[in-house]
Design an enzyme around this catalytic site. Structure first.
Site, PDB file in Angstrom:
ATOM      1  N   GLY A 131    -109.782 -47.478  58.308  1.00  0.00           N
ATOM      2  CA  GLY A 131    -108.975 -46.278  58.463  1.00  0.00           C
ATOM      3  C   GLY A 131    -108.125 -46.345  59.723  1.00  0.00           C
ATOM      4  O   GLY A 131    -108.392 -47.132  60.637  1.00  0.00           O
ATOM      5  N   CYS A 132    -107.101 -45.505  59.784  1.00  0.00           N
ATOM      6  CA  CYS A 132    -106.158 -45.555  60.909  1.00  0.00           C
ATOM      7  C   CYS A 132    -106.804 -45.088  62.216  1.00  0.00           C
ATOM      8  O   CYS A 132    -106.735 -45.793  63.232  1.00  0.00           O
ATOM      9  CB  CYS A 132    -104.906 -44.742  60.583  1.00  0.00           C
ATOM     10  N   PHE A 133    -107.426 -43.903  62.206  1.00  0.00           N
ATOM     11  CA  PHE A 133    -108.126 -43.448  63.408  1.00  0.00           C
ATOM     12  C   PHE A 133    -109.231 -44.438  63.777  1.00  0.00           C
ATOM     13  O   PHE A 133    -109.427 -44.766  64.951  1.00  0.00           O
ATOM     14  CB  PHE A 133    -108.748 -42.069  63.182  1.00  0.00           C
TER      15      PHE A 133
END
Length: 322
Positions: A131-133
């Site tokens: 995921g990005c975070f």
């Protein structure tokens, strides 16, 4: 040439993935599957690609004609597809959803954070893109976990651009609401926390502390800017050495000795990290482009590793602001 297929071609991450693959010297896009856009030109949806492709969306799935399949689908859809289709045994798969990020005996997907699992990714058949975070936060913490220094709770505040919410409009993505505004969401309960903890525990088996993560919605389109705070008595010079040593062989993570900002990474596959000590508190600043290092760029990075290419091929990108 690596022949690629994409399922779920209409979103922001798909648009960036298409752009990267069109400009990748070792890749040819065979099909882009989108049932809602079948027959339409790619440029009808991704207008920034005018002049770069004549491809059209299709509802066909010629899986035998490709070497790698990317999923840019909604969470849950990749798992449904894998369970309902006969996927060729030798087809490599890179999933950008969260369906297979958590390790399980029920699947063989490798967690595709190259700075953590490079060797496993190089030999993997199936890769779950982080995921990005999770990417931004993990890259700020992995060297500490490697050196067994995460002995207390980690405080994280991170702000993301509006593209992080996806292409479908919602109440918090309208310009009139998002512009000149800021808000938090999913405080202490964000879906990326489990994959962050999983990775930290992989390097530091004793890690059992909390990740106190508060995500913010920003009024800019793309990028993630995160500040992380941990307590340690280790001197800053020694910590910087640990980070530089950990990332010495990684092409996209850079330790910067002066303060950093988001414009330095937007439109690149880089992660910049800046470190400061304030008493016994270590401040870690980490920033990435959520659509590239946090999604499509990382997916292409994983593809490069899976096909034994130099990892920066197709990813030498210039920040868009300068």
């Amino acid at each position: 040439m690596i022949k690629a297929g994409i399922i779920g071609g209409a979103g922001y991450t798909a648009g960036e993935l298409i752009r990267l693959l069109l400009n990748h010297p070792e890749t040819e896009i065979v099909f882009i599957n989108s049932s809602s856009n079948a027959g339409n030109r790619i440029t009808d949806v991704h207008e920034g690609l005018y002049g770069e492709t004549d491809l059209r969306f299709t509802d066909q799935l010629p899986l035998d004609a490709i070497d790698v399949l990317f999923f840019c689908t909604a969470h849950g859809d990749t798992k449904k597809f894998m369970e309902s289709h006969n996927v060729p045994e030798d087809l490599k798969i890179i999933d950008l959803s969260m369906d297979y990020r958590i390790k399980s005996d029920d699947h063989d997907f490798i967690y595709g954070l190259p700075e953590l699992n490079r060797r496993a990714t190089c030999t993997a058949k199936h890769v779950a893109n982080p995921g990005c975070f999770a990417t931004c936060i993990q890259l700020g913490l992995l060297p500490l976990a490697k050196n067994l220094m995460l002995t207390g709770d980690v405080s994280v505040n991170a702000i993301t651009g509006s593209t992080g919410a996806g292409v479908k409009p919602g109440a918090t993505s309208h310009f009139s609401w998002r512009n000149n505004n800021i808000s938090i969401y999913k405080a202490f309960d964000h879906q990326h926390v489990p994959e962050i903890k999983q990775s930290l525990k992989q390097l530091q088996n004793s890690f059992d502390s909390e990740i106190d993560f508060i995500p913010y919605r920003g009024d800019f389109p793309r990028g993630i800017f995160a500040t992380l705070v941990v307590k340690t008595k280790v001197a800053l010079e020694e910590i910087v050495r640990m980070y530089e040593e950990y990332y010495a062989k990684d092409s996209f993570v850079h330790i910067v000795d002066k303060n950093i900002d988001l414009k330095q990474v937007v439109n690149t596959n880089k992660c910049l990290i800046h470190l400061e000590k304030h008493g016994d508190k270590l401040l870690i600043i980490s920033c990435i482009d959520n659509l590239l290092k946090g999604a499509s760029g990382q997916a292409v990075h994983n593809m490069n590793l899976m096909f034994n290419l130099e990892e920066t091929v197709g990813l030498r990108l210039k920040p868009s602001a300068f």
